[in-house]
Design a protein around this motif. Sequence first.
Motif, short mmCIF file in Angstrom:
data_model
loop_
_atom_site.label_atom_id
_atom_site.label_comp_id
_atom_site.label_asym_id
_atom_site.label_seq_id
_atom_site.Cartn_x
_atom_site.Cartn_y
_atom_site.Cartn_z
N THR A 190 0.83 -1.21 0.00
CA THR A 190 0.00 0.00 0.00
C THR A 190 0.86 1.25 0.00
N GLU A 191 1.92 1.23 0.77
CA GLU A 191 2.82 2.39 0.83
C GLU A 191 3.55 2.59 -0.50
N GLN A 192 3.94 1.49 -1.15
CA GLN A 192 4.62 1.61 -2.44
C GLN A 192 3.68 2.20 -3.50
N TYR A 193 2.41 1.78 -3.48
CA TYR A 193 1.45 2.35 -4.43
C TYR A 193 1.23 3.83 -4.15
N ARG A 194 1.23 4.21 -2.87
CA ARG A 194 1.05 5.63 -2.55
C ARG A 194 2.20 6.46 -3.12
N VAL A 195 3.41 5.96 -2.94
CA VAL A 195 4.59 6.66 -3.48
C VAL A 195 4.52 6.71 -5.00
N LEU A 196 4.18 5.58 -5.61
CA LEU A 196 4.13 5.50 -7.08
C LEU A 196 3.13 6.49 -7.66
N PHE A 197 1.91 6.49 -7.12
CA PHE A 197 0.86 7.33 -7.71
C PHE A 197 1.06 8.82 -7.40
N ALA A 198 1.92 9.12 -6.42
CA ALA A 198 2.22 10.53 -6.12
C ALA A 198 3.36 11.05 -6.98
N ALA A 199 4.12 10.15 -7.59
CA ALA A 199 5.29 10.56 -8.36
C ALA A 199 4.89 10.97 -9.78
N PRO A 200 5.59 11.94 -10.37
CA PRO A 200 5.25 12.38 -11.74
C PRO A 200 5.78 11.44 -12.82
N GLY A 201 6.74 10.57 -12.46
CA GLY A 201 7.34 9.68 -13.46
C GLY A 201 7.72 8.35 -12.84
N PRO A 202 8.63 7.61 -13.49
CA PRO A 202 9.05 6.30 -12.97
C PRO A 202 9.66 6.41 -11.57
N VAL A 203 9.47 5.34 -10.80
CA VAL A 203 9.95 5.29 -9.42
C VAL A 203 10.70 3.98 -9.21
N ARG A 204 11.84 4.04 -8.56
CA ARG A 204 12.57 2.83 -8.18
C ARG A 204 12.19 2.49 -6.74
N LEU A 205 11.72 1.27 -6.55
CA LEU A 205 11.19 0.85 -5.26
C LEU A 205 12.04 -0.27 -4.69
N ALA A 206 12.35 -0.14 -3.42
CA ALA A 206 13.22 -1.11 -2.76
C ALA A 206 12.55 -2.47 -2.65
N ALA A 207 13.37 -3.48 -2.45
CA ALA A 207 12.85 -4.84 -2.31
C ALA A 207 12.06 -4.98 -1.02
N LEU A 208 11.02 -5.80 -1.07
CA LEU A 208 10.22 -6.11 0.12
C LEU A 208 10.43 -7.58 0.45
N ASP A 209 10.84 -7.88 1.65
CA ASP A 209 11.07 -9.26 2.10
C ASP A 209 11.99 -9.98 1.11
N ASP A 210 11.49 -11.07 0.50
CA ASP A 210 12.31 -11.86 -0.42
C ASP A 210 12.15 -11.42 -1.87
N GLU A 211 11.44 -10.31 -2.09
CA GLU A 211 11.22 -9.86 -3.46
C GLU A 211 12.46 -9.13 -3.98
#
Length: 539
Positions: A190-211
Amino acid sequence: MDACTLQELLDTLGEPMLRVLTAPAGLTAPVSEVLLHDARDPFPRSAPGALLLMVGARAGDVGPLAHDAAAAGMAGLVVRDKDGQPDTVAAAKAHGLALLAVDEDAAWHHVHLLLASAIGSRPGPASSGAAVGDLFALANAVAAAVGGATVIEDARQRILAYSTVPGQVVDEARRQGILGRQVPSSPENTEQYRVLFAAPGPVRLAALDDELPRLAVAIRAGGETLGSVWVVDDGHIGPDAEDALTRGASTAALLLLRARASEELSRHLTSDLLRRLLDGTADPAGAAHRLGLAVGTPVRVAAFALDGTVSAPDGEQTALRLLDLVRLQCEARYGRQACVLVDGSVYALLPAAGAGGSPTRAEQRASGRGGERHKRFAEDIVRRAGQALRVPVRAGLGDVVPDLAAVRGSRDDADLVLRVLGPDEDVAAVTEVRARVTLLRLRELIGEQRGLTAGAWREVLAHDAEQGTDYARTLVCWLDAGCDVARAAKLLAVHPNTCRYRLRHAQQHLRIDLDDPNERLVLWLQLRTLGGLRGADRA
């Protein structure tokens, strides 16, 4: 989103579409997907949480299928009502599987689409026709350009398409998302989607758990967020990955908008076609082809309207919401819909045929006994619509007609039913209120002919108005009671002698021959239709 449960399926679909025959693991058991059984294909070795539609399964197949389904970790089996026999229920219980039943006339592919949609495993509007193929091709193109496995999602985190480029690394989160066609819900996601939809362009997102880490971008058109594109970053994505991803999102927006426009256009054309069928100006053969009905398929019209006795705020908007509700239920029940809003009433075209396209014996007799399946369907819509709109909704079912050429007559029936429904009635078929409908039509026809409005009934009403007598109602009660004075007196709540006195004086003062059956019939019809009088509590 959390996994869908059996209880949520029941809440979403409800009876008569879906019923639980047994649920040994309880209604909180998660459901991940819906599968069609095909005896020619290998049985899935692992399908945790799946519902298996028992297409073509015979009574002797249930035991082995239940064993295999339990071994694969499935949640349950789905059968038709007629197949939900005690042996089937016992087999499901023995293997800890839920057993659900659907209407015996529902087509299996319609059931599959309905359940898949409710579970969340069916892609949204963009998944139909060429659009879904274009999205899969786009996912592969983005994956090749960026250098990582790619998925395309809608705004509700449902996976619409995914790449299949050989050799690209995927992790368990991507596998599970593709399996369920839904991104698993978690506070971190949920937090990653919040960051993504607030950003004007591509976003690099850190790994979650084993992802593995992700590179993602929102899909936008104007100010509206349509979805997102996600790429698995295994450390090998290209230096121009963000530009390539931005271009891919722009193309995805065009595809999603095109799919939405195509769906809206299809609905508009279907509504316009039904409007012309209802007024008798459409070509029945061409209409049958466009609606996906075999020529000669019996149909009936159902009319839904807001209760005219209740003032609805924003009546026009409420009527449009009613249209959406009826359309949704028709799509769920029949797979395709033909619904339209005309002059405040929502009309739906209901096929009166079994799943194979030929009318069942029950449906062939439907016009004679009220069409119970259609009536239950209409009652369910009325109940759901009333709860959602907070305004009472009523429904009238026209007669079953042999083909689309006679749809106008069924529409007229449905309109008349809405007009004659009593204060405590919200749904009826024309066969159930035929007498009231006939009297209403007679009143309209008689009122249009000057010669038919003349007669003793006017003198009776005038005498009552001038002299304060109650001859008109006494005559109607007596005629309603089959000329039985005792029964008429009970309807009038007077002594039988009072009734006899009124009848005798009415004959003497108004020169009415109550011994003449023709005069009795005409007088009764005119008092009931033109005078609007009735003796009993029912019309």
